[in-house]
Every structure is written in structure tokens, then in C-alpha cells.
Design a protein around this motif. Structure first.
Motif, PDB file in Angstrom:
ATOM      1  N   MET A 172       6.095 -23.094   1.380  1.00 17.18           N
ATOM      2  CA  MET A 172       6.129 -23.874   0.181  1.00 17.18           C
ATOM      3  C   MET A 172       8.177 -23.766   0.386  1.00 17.18           C
ATOM      4  O   MET A 172       8.703 -25.615   0.724  1.00 17.18           O
ATOM      5  CB  MET A 172       6.379 -23.458  -0.768  1.00 17.18           C
ATOM      6  CG  MET A 172       4.437 -23.602  -1.518  1.00 17.18           C
ATOM      7  SD  MET A 172       4.414 -22.797  -3.238  1.00 17.18           S
ATOM      8  CE  MET A 172       5.692 -23.051  -4.690  1.00 17.18           C
ATOM      9  N   ALA A 173       8.478 -23.071   0.043  1.00 21.73           N
ATOM     10  CA  ALA A 173       9.934 -22.817   0.358  1.00 21.73           C
ATOM     11  C   ALA A 173      11.170 -23.574   2.002  1.00 21.73           C
ATOM     12  O   ALA A 173      11.400 -24.627   1.372  1.00 21.73           O
ATOM     13  CB  ALA A 173      10.599 -21.299   0.723  1.00 21.73           C
ATOM     14  N   GLU A 174       9.671 -23.095   2.617  1.00 24.91           N
ATOM     15  CA  GLU A 174       9.855 -24.061   3.809  1.00 24.91           C
ATOM     16  C   GLU A 174      10.052 -25.747   4.245  1.00 24.91           C
ATOM     17  O   GLU A 174      10.422 -26.346   4.566  1.00 24.91           O
ATOM     18  CB  GLU A 174       9.469 -23.645   5.462  1.00 24.91           C
ATOM     19  CG  GLU A 174      10.187 -24.387   6.508  1.00 24.91           C
ATOM     20  CD  GLU A 174       8.447 -23.923   7.652  1.00 24.91           C
ATOM     21  OE1 GLU A 174       8.361 -24.656   8.820  1.00 24.91           O
ATOM     22  OE2 GLU A 174       7.795 -22.727   7.158  1.00 24.91           O
ATOM     23  N   LYS A 175       8.705 -25.993   3.685  1.00 22.85           N
ATOM     24  CA  LYS A 175       8.748 -27.661   3.349  1.00 22.85           C
ATOM     25  C   LYS A 175       9.696 -28.234   2.540  1.00 22.85           C
ATOM     26  O   LYS A 175       9.947 -29.020   2.693  1.00 22.85           O
ATOM     27  CB  LYS A 175       7.004 -27.558   2.754  1.00 22.85           C
ATOM     28  CG  LYS A 175       6.432 -27.605   3.696  1.00 22.85           C
ATOM     29  CD  LYS A 175       5.861 -27.857   4.788  1.00 22.85           C
ATOM     30  CE  LYS A 175       4.554 -27.719   5.077  1.00 22.85           C
ATOM     31  NZ  LYS A 175       4.577 -28.239   7.131  1.00 22.85           N
ATOM     32  N   MET A 187       8.163 -36.093   0.342  1.00 24.62           N
ATOM     33  CA  MET A 187       7.545 -35.444  -0.798  1.00 24.62           C
ATOM     34  C   MET A 187       5.271 -34.925  -0.459  1.00 24.62           C
ATOM     35  O   MET A 187       5.303 -34.313  -0.437  1.00 24.62           O
ATOM     36  CB  MET A 187       6.856 -35.561  -2.211  1.00 24.62           C
ATOM     37  CG  MET A 187       7.065 -34.957  -3.278  1.00 24.62           C
ATOM     38  SD  MET A 187       7.460 -35.251  -5.020  1.00 24.62           S
ATOM     39  CE  MET A 187       9.271 -34.216  -5.062  1.00 24.62           C
ATOM     40  N   ALA A 188       5.179 -36.994  -0.677  1.00 25.10           N
ATOM     41  CA  ALA A 188       4.106 -36.618  -0.146  1.00 25.10           C
ATOM     42  C   ALA A 188       2.890 -35.162   1.237  1.00 25.10           C
ATOM     43  O   ALA A 188       1.981 -34.927   1.238  1.00 25.10           O
ATOM     44  CB  ALA A 188       2.734 -37.524  -0.611  1.00 25.10           C
ATOM     45  N   VAL A 189       4.218 -35.924   1.356  1.00 27.11           N
ATOM     46  CA  VAL A 189       3.825 -35.580   3.747  1.00 27.11           C
ATOM     47  C   VAL A 189       3.890 -33.500   3.196  1.00 27.11           C
ATOM     48  O   VAL A 189       2.741 -32.713   4.123  1.00 27.11           O
ATOM     49  CB  VAL A 189       4.529 -35.983   4.933  1.00 27.11           C
ATOM     50  CG1 VAL A 189       4.793 -35.407   5.946  1.00 27.11           C
ATOM     51  CG2 VAL A 189       4.334 -37.416   4.765  1.00 27.11           C
ATOM     52  N   LYS A 190       5.194 -33.281   2.689  1.00 24.61           N
ATOM     53  CA  LYS A 190       5.246 -31.784   2.331  1.00 24.61           C
ATOM     54  C   LYS A 190       3.657 -31.239   1.648  1.00 24.61           C
ATOM     55  O   LYS A 190       3.850 -30.085   1.893  1.00 24.61           O
ATOM     56  CB  LYS A 190       6.295 -31.781   2.102  1.00 24.61           C
ATOM     57  CG  LYS A 190       7.904 -32.216   3.682  1.00 24.61           C
ATOM     58  CD  LYS A 190       8.564 -32.374   2.986  1.00 24.61           C
ATOM     59  CE  LYS A 190      10.002 -32.757   3.923  1.00 24.61           C
ATOM     60  NZ  LYS A 190      11.296 -32.446   4.175  1.00 24.61           N
ATOM     61  N   ILE A 191       3.694 -31.603   0.620  1.00 30.28           N
ATOM     62  CA  ILE A 191       2.738 -31.238  -0.105  1.00 30.28           C
ATOM     63  C   ILE A 191       1.073 -31.267   0.194  1.00 30.28           C
ATOM     64  O   ILE A 191       0.435 -30.076   0.599  1.00 30.28           O
ATOM     65  CB  ILE A 191       3.054 -31.306  -1.642  1.00 30.28           C
ATOM     66  CG1 ILE A 191       3.650 -31.762  -2.256  1.00 30.28           C
ATOM     67  CG2 ILE A 191       1.356 -31.215  -2.105  1.00 30.28           C
ATOM     68  CD1 ILE A 191       3.845 -33.135  -3.413  1.00 30.28           C
TER      69      ILE A 191
END
Length: 425
Positions: A172-175, A187-191
């Protein structure tokens, strides 16, 4: 046949009117006693230095019954709290996003039980976290079912939101999904590329769900979220002082942010931190936070909800849509110990971006309220609730961090409804 004297008719009419008026007054929740209690409660928080400034507004049965503002919006600038004060409402942005989402729902652009991946392919083929192995590597399995649109409206999607989950919190922290430089698409890609913490629909965990509601609005309407919410919710409600970016000409009305000290008082938070989002134009237009507003602007939104979707002569949402939003959508299969901190709000479930009260308070330590009310609050301790049974709206504005560590919301509610009484609940 005797004629009834006109004076007698006049006096009799006055008596009937007086009785009806007295009955109406008796039926009010926010009566003179409640006004005295609320004045005393707010004054105590300010005089004891627990908050720098505070304002409250009560609207009941079609009329404003109360407004008061005490203390300072900006103590260092000697600027008093007032009706014109603007505050950062943080998560009280979420119900506004929910209203925008449901506007798209009314247009037939999605169904609540549709798989989210139908519209947001970033959420296809999700993996679910099962812990870590002896080497600290995450153990992942295929999700048993897709995330649905309903899941992101009630916080049951499975998105992780804590910094103490071995392996997963590091991802989570890395994303860094909530970085203000992200667009909603980023944001959607990272989640979507972060494993779920739990199977969709099995737990309640607050987090980034409402930001994905905003992205869903963008995808199904083809309109940037900030534009859609402005054109379909804020502008029709004439919420002209509710905004993401606060321009220079509004900033002398913005409340400063104060943080609780270990001694029980407050100190001003550094402005560069306090206003970091609101005073800069960022790529991110979040659904879950970010709006600043005035108490009268937010009242317009709350009145629309109480009036079953109407604002004056305009229909913002249909009555059945408001009913859907304010109905508990959490299944009984999610036990209390899988609902994170939601039970701290009282005997509540969760609708579409609101907590919904499902049972009366069981004791004086619980937040007072009425079955059927729906409400939410913000990280800087703001609060609003709508009580349809009593046709009552209450809004509390303050800028205090961390979130309500002083029992403010409990005492605010208790001032409105009176001390807890088992016989009445």
C-alpha cells in the motif's frame, strides 16, 4: 335560534389556535430546554479550551430552530466563528459523492450488484491476502467473487486501509494511491493492483471505496468527476460556497485547524499542512474527502435529503433513491467484530455513504439518536445527521484533529435529544 356572539367565536378560535400551537411546540425535539442544553454544551467546550471555535445549526419541521457560533475560526487573527466561516469537511464529502453516483444510477448507467470490473477493468481478477509465509512473502488466493458497485458504496470491497498488515501495508505504501498528484484513473490502477485484505462482502473496512465511486461516475458518464458533481449536485442545490480548490478571495473565511494537545487544550496546526489540499490545485479530485463548505451550504444538501430529493422546485434525486441511500445495506452475515470501528458510532448499519441507525441506544455512553436517522462526519470532527422521524437536521462545524477525542459528538447529540432514558428508547 340564538346567535353566537362574535367575541365568543374570536376567543374560541384563539383558544383552539393556542392549543394547536402548544401541541406543535410539545412535539418539537428541539425545544427551549434543548436550546439551553446546546448553548451550555458548546460554551463549555469553548470556555474550557477544548476547541478554538464551533458552530451548530438545527433545522426541524421546516424551520431553522437554532444557530450559534462561538469562539474563533482563527484565534491568531482574532477572527470569530460565524455563519460565513468555511471549513474543510473531509469525509462529509462522501455523502455528496454518493448523491452524484446515484444521479448516474438514476440514468440507468449501472446497477448496484453489477461487478465493478464491468466498468472499471482495473478491478478484474483480484487477489485476496491470506497472510505471509516464513519468508515474509504474501500468501494470495483468487477472490471468490467480484467486487460489486454495492461493495464500494458500503465499504465492503476489501480494500486495505491500515499500516500494520504484514506485507500488505508495505505494498500500500509503495503504491501510494492517495497521493494528490494521482488522477482518479491513476488511483484505480494502484488500488486494483494491490491485493484485497479480505473477501468482498465479508467485512466492513473504511477506506478508498468512495474515491472509486467518483471514478465510476467519470467512466459511466464520460464527464470529469468534479464537473459532474458540480453540474448535477452542487449547482442545482446552489451550493456556491462548496469547493475543492479554495481561491484567494475565500481564504479570509477559512477556519484554521487546531490539534488537541496532551494537556487537553488545542494548538494551531501549521497552515502548510492544514490547507495543503484545499489551497493547491491537484490532479486528484477525490470522492472521499476534499471539499470545503459553509454551514448554510451543507444545510441545503441535508434539506434535499430530508425532503426526499427535492430542493425548492427542483428534483435532485428521486424519493426512492434517497430511500435506497438511507437504508442499511450491511448484511447480518458481517458480525460486529468484522465491522472495524463502525460499532463505535452506535447501533448502526451502513447505507450508501451514510451510517444508518438500526436500533436505539442501549445506554448513556452511546451516541444518542433515533432509529432511521442517517449521518456521517469528517476527520476534523465535523458532523451532520438527518432524523426523518422528527424531520430534524443537525450540523456541527469545528476544525479539530485528531477526530473527536473529546466526546464532542456524543454531547452534541445529547444536548439535542436530552439525557438517555430507557423508558423512551
Amino acid at each position: 335560534m340564538k346567535t353566537i356572539h362574535p367575541l365568543f367565536i374570536f376567543i374560541f378560535s384563539l383558544l383552539i389556535f393556542s392549543c394547536q400551537n402548544s401541541k406543535e411546540q410539545e412535539e418539537l425535539i428541539f425545544d427551549e430546554a434543548a436550546q439551553f442544553r446546546l448553548d451550555s454544551t458548546l460554551e463549555a467546550f469553548v470556555s474550557q479550551g477544548k476547541v478554538a471555535g464551533i458552530s451548530a445549526l438545527i433545522f426541524e419541521k421546516g424551520q431553522e430552530r437554532y444557530f450559534n457560533a462561538l469562539g474563533y475560526a482563527d484565534e491568531e487573527a482574532n477572527r470569530k466563528m460565524s455563519r460565513e466561516t468555511m471549513v474543510q469537511i473531509y469525509s462529509m464529502t462522501k455523502p455528496i459523492t454518493g448523491a452524484a453516483l446515484m444521479k448516474a444510477y438514476e440514468q440507468g448507467l449501472f446497477e448496484l450488484d453489477d461487478p465493478l470490473e464491468k466498468y472499471l477493468p482495473e478491478f478484474a481478477d483480484m487477489k485476496v491476502y491470506q497472510g505471509v509465509d516464513e519468508n515474509g512473502e504474501m500468501i494470495l488466493t483468487e477472490a471468490q467473487r467480484s467486487i460489486t458497485v454495492r461493495d464500494i458504496t458500503r465499504h465492503t470491497a476489501g480494500f486495505p486501509n491500515r499500516d500494520n498488515i504484514p506485507g500488505l501495508s508495505e505494498v500500500m505504501a509503495e503504491k501510494d494511491a492517495r497521493n494528490f498528484n494521482n488522477t482518479l484513473s491513476d488511483m484505480a490502477v494502484k488500488i486494483g493492483s494491490t491485493p484485497l485484505w479480505f473477501e468482498p462482502g465479508t467485512q466492513w473496512e473504511y477506506g478508498l471505496c468512495v474515491d472509486m465511486q467518483a471514478y465510476l461516475v467519470e467512466k459511466v458518464t464520460g464527464v470529469p468527476y468534479e464537473q459532474f458533481v458540480r453540474e448535477n449536485i452542487l449547482d442545482p442545490l446552489e451550493m456556491n460556497e462548496t469547493m475543492y480548490f479554495v481561491p484567494e478571495n475565500y481564504r479570509d473565511r477559512m477556519a484554521a485547524v487546531y490539534q488537541k494537545t496532551n494537556e487537553g487544550g488545542v494548538e494551531r496546526q501549521n497552515d502548510s499542512i492544514a490547507y495543503r489540499f484545499s489551497y493547491n490545485k491537484w490532479p486528484l479530485t477525490p470522492g472521499g474527502f476534499g471539499l470545503s463548505s459553509t454551514i448554510d451550504d451543507y444545510l441545503k444538501f441535508a434539506k434535499m435529503l430530508l425532503n426526499e430529493g427535492k430542493h425548492e422546485e427542483k428534483t435532485i434525486l428521486k424519493p426512492e433513491t434517497i430511500q435506497l441511500m438511507s437504508t442499511n445495506h450491511l448484511p447480518d452475515s458481517i458480525p460486529e467484530d468484522k465491522r472495524s470501528w463502525l460499532p463505535s458510532k452506535g447501533q448502526v448499519g451502513f447505507g450508501i455513504d451514510f451510517a444508518v441507525r438500526t436500533a436505539a441506544p442501549q445506554g448513556p455512553e452511546e451516541n444518542p439518536g433515533v432509529v432511521g436517522e442517517f449521518f456521517w462526519d469528517g476527520a476534523l470532527s465535523t458532523l451532520f445527521f438527518v432524523d426523518p422521524t422528527n424531520e430534524l437536521i443537525a450540523i456541527l462545524f469545528v476544525q479539530l484533529t485528531p477526530y473527536d477525542g473529546i466526546g464532542l459528538h456524543h454531547d452534541f447529540r445529547q444536548a439535542i435529544y436530552g439525557p438517555w432514558k430507557p423508558s423512551k428508547n
